[in-house]
Structures are given as structure tokens and as C-alpha cells.
Design an enzyme around this catalytic site. Structure first.
Site, PDB file in Angstrom:
ATOM      1  CE  LYS A   1      -4.347  -1.799   1.480  1.00  0.00           C
ATOM      2  NZ  LYS A   1      -5.611  -1.670   2.174  1.00  0.00           N
TER       3      LYS A   1
ATOM      4  CE  LYS B   1      -6.437  -8.501  -1.221  1.00  0.00           C
ATOM      5  NZ  LYS B   1      -7.082  -8.150   0.046  1.00  0.00           N
TER       6      LYS B   1
ATOM      7  CE  LYS C   1     -13.548  -4.007   1.906  1.00  0.00           C
ATOM      8  NZ  LYS C   1     -12.283  -3.695   2.580  1.00  0.00           N
TER       9      LYS C   1
END
Ligand code: ATP
Ligand code: LTN
Length: 341
Positions: A116, A199, A202
Site C-alpha cells: 500500500k 488479489k 474492494k
């Protein structure tokens, strides 16, 4: 072990976007399955969501949406405790106490942090993103949870939680239960439809990446029909990155319909090509989500219903969390406050 003789589970999902079939197959479905056998706590982890920028109004709306989806998938508020993480302030407080014990080296090694933060400008990476696993450890340890039902990507955070709990117990005496990850046999790692080596997530904005639990049937079909595959024809499970798209579609099919890998492959032995596979997967997903969406709409239509459940859930959760927190504060040598008379 709790008073009713059941083991406890705790898990959570961030309201950082719309829930995907990855969240369902990796996490939510297991929650529904364990709620009879375990004393269950399921929270919406809004404090985790703000480790990256969120629009305040959207965050509030998504927080209620995620909680309503917990109910819509079949979590029963009579059997399980459903609450919003930030409604139980003990989570933030224990997170701070544990932050003081969490080695920077452990935090720096977390792959979720590395992934991230790599996408962000150095100056905009908040310290909360690095500390994310410590807050997650606080969520779990406050309830003395023995099991944590999560998808495969959370293994490392669970290891971190166990290590941190052991460190605390070693320094201050036995306080925390050491939790185990509970990972489903199929569907623990659903991949992005547009990029099957990544992966499904959302908070990815590309349009054909994920099927959301609240997508209308026509959109579900369109997304799955467009899923990236390869130029071959062979419908089989495979670790070859070239075949990641087909492998992912078969995995979704298996996670929904059951059966062994061989049985699933046999079911497609007569298929004329990937189109047939995609159609079958699309119909399985639509069949899974239609009833869930109906329940979601009913829940949202009933004024006050959801908020009552959340208020009740927070009170139940706080009673347990506050007891653990008081013990931790005491063991660490924080002076107990005396009430003002
Ligand atoms: P974000 O993209 O905002 O980081 P996310 O979609 O990865 O979020 P989380 O809220 O971090 O979702 O995860 C909630 C739960 O869903 C966790 O137990 C996680 O392991 C599981 N999960 C998330 N994505 C998948 C996936 N693609 N396959 C299986 N399980 C998943
Ligand atoms: N980090 C988790 C979400 C999460 C969680 C938890 C999961 C926050 N707190 C406690 C299980 C138990 C994730 O899925 N990204």
C-alpha cells in the site's frame, strides 16, 4: 473459553469500499458457518479504513452498508455480536498500549504495508498505515479470541498478532490468548478478474476488477464474461501464472458450488471453451447474490433496525473489551483512575 463454554472468534472488514465476492468467499462465509459453535464478534473496522484517505460522508455510508451486509449474508444478531470498531473506544486505547511494544522492524516487514505504501507519495503515507497491524492485534486480543476467520492475505497479520501477544505475556505475565488464523479451504484468495495475478480488492477502482456483492445481475454477468483468461482452451486448475484467469474462475465456481477440483474439472470436460465456463461462473455468482441483495434491501428499508443492532452490539462488545483493557492497564503500571465524587 467464555462463560457459555464456547470458544471465541473475532473478525472484521474495512468499510473502505464496496464488499466483493473475495470478501464473501474469504471471510464472511466462514463467519456465518462458525456463529453457532463460537461466541462470535464481527466488527466493521472503520479505524482501519482511515489509515488511507477516505471521504467522510462516503465512509459513514459504507460503514452502515458493510454492517447491513453482515446481516444480509446470514449473521444472526441474536447469536453473534455485530458492532462498529470505533464505537468501542477500548480498541484505540489498547492499540496505543501495544504500539509502545511493537518493534518497528516487524511493522516494516508487513507485505500489506509495503504494497500500500509503495503506491503512495512518501509524504502522504500516514503513520497509521504502518501501525495498522497493531490496531488489528488490539481488535483480536481485547476479546481473547481463539480463532480469527480471514482470507489468506491476513496470515502475516495474524502471525504479527500472535508474536505481539506473546511478547506482552512474556513481559507482563499471562494476559492474552494466542489466536489462530482460520482460513477457508476454497476461496481464501480470489483474484482480480481483470488482472488474475493480483488479489481482488474492494479499493481498486478499475471497472472490471471485482464483482461487488450489491452489483445488479446484468453487471455481474458482464464483468465475468470479460474476465481475463488466456489464449488456450484447457479448463483445469493450475499454478501457472499464464492460466491464472481460468484458475480463478474455477476457484470461484468451486467455492460456490462445492466439490473437489477433479469433480469441478470433470463438470467442464464437455465445455466448448472459456465462454461456457464464464457463463456457468456468472450464473453461480448471480444465484448466490440475488437472495443476499433482497435481504440487504429489506434490512435497509426497516427504519432503526440496523442502528439498534449496532448500539446493542457495541454495548456487548465494550463489556468484554473494557475488562481486558483494565487488566492490561494494570499490568503495565498505569495508575487506575479514581472516580470523582
Ligand atoms: P482493501 O482493498 O480496502 O484493502 P480488501 O478488499 O482487501 O480491502 P479487507 O477489508 O482488507 O478487504 O479484508 C476483509 C476480509 O476479506 C479479510 O478477511 C480478507 O482476508 C478477506 N479478503 C479480502 N480480499 C479477499 C480476496 N480477494 N479473496 C479472499 N479473501 C479476501
Ligand atoms: N486487516 C484486516 C481487517 C481487520 C481484521 C481485524 C480481521 C481489522 N481488524 C481483526 C480480523 C480480525 C484485513 O482484512 N485487511
Amino acid at each position: 473459553m467464555t462463560e457459555n463454554g464456547k470458544k471465541r472468534v473475532l473478525s472484521g472488514i474495512q468499510p473502505s469500499g464496496s464488499l466483493t465476492i473475495g470478501n464473501y468467499l474469504g471471510a464472511l462465509r466462514q463467519w456465518v458457518a462458525v456463529q453457532d459453535d463460537y461466541d462470535s464478534f464481527f466488527c466493521v473496522v472503520d479505524l482501519h479504513a482511515i489509515t488511507v484517505p477516505q471521504d467522510p460522508e462516503t465512509l459513514r455510508q459504507k460503514t452502515r452498508e458493510v454492517a447491513a451486509l453482515y446481516l444480509a449474508v446470514g449473521i444472526d444478531p441474536e447469536r453473534a455480536t455485530i458492532f462498529i470498531q470505533s464505537h468501542v473506544p477500548a480498541h484505540s486505547e489498547l492499540a496505543w498500549l501495544l504500539t509502545c511494544l511493537a518493534p518497528l522492524g516487524w511493522l516494516n516487514r508487513m507485505t500489506q504495508f509495503k504494497d500500500k505504501s509503495a503506491k503512495m507519495k512518501q509524504d502522504s503515507i500516514g503513520a497509521g498505515l504502518l501501525n495498522y497491524p497493531t490496531l488489528m492485534a488490539a481488535d483480536i486480543l481485547l476479546y481473547q479470541a481463539e480463532a480469527v476467520p480471514v482470507g489468506d492475505d491476513q496470515r502475516q497479520h495474524l502471525e504479527f498478532t500472535r508474536d505481539l501477544a506473546q511478547r506482552f505475556n512474556h513481559l507482563y505475565g499471562e494476559t492474552f490468548t494466542i489466536p489462530e488464523a482460520m482460513i477457508p479451504p476454497a476461496g481464501a484468495r480470489v483474484m482480480g478478474l481483470d488482472e488474475p495475478t493480483k488479489k481482488m480488492s474492494k479499493s481498486e477502482d478499475s471497472e472490471y476488477h471485482a464483482v461487488y456483492l450489491l452489483d445488479p445481475p446484468a453487471r455481474i454477468r458482464k464483468k465475468i464474461m470479460r474476465a481475463v483468461t488466456d489464449s488456450g482452451r484447457e479448463i483445469c486448475f493450475s499454478d501457472d501464472p499464464e492460466k491464472a484467469g481460468v484458475n480463478n474462475l474455477l476457484t470461484i465456481y468451486q467455492a460456490i458450488n462445492g466439490g473437489t477440483r477433479e469433480e469441478v474439472e470433470t463438470a467442464f470436460a464437455a465445455a466448448r471453451g472459456y465462454g461456457d465456463l464464464k457463463k456457468a461462473v456468472a450464473e453461480s455468482v448471480v444465484g448466490l447474490l440475488e437472495p443476499l441483495q433482497e435481504r440487504y434491501n429489506e434490512i435497509m428499508a426497516e427504519e432503526g433496525y440496523l442502528d439498534d443492532i449496532l448500539a446493542h452490539g457495541a454495548a456487548r462488545a465494550a463489556a468484554i473489551a473494557n475488562a481486558t483493557l483494565a487488566e492490561v492497564r494494570d499490568r503495565m503500571g498505569l495508575l487506575a483512575p479514581r472516580s470523582h465524587s
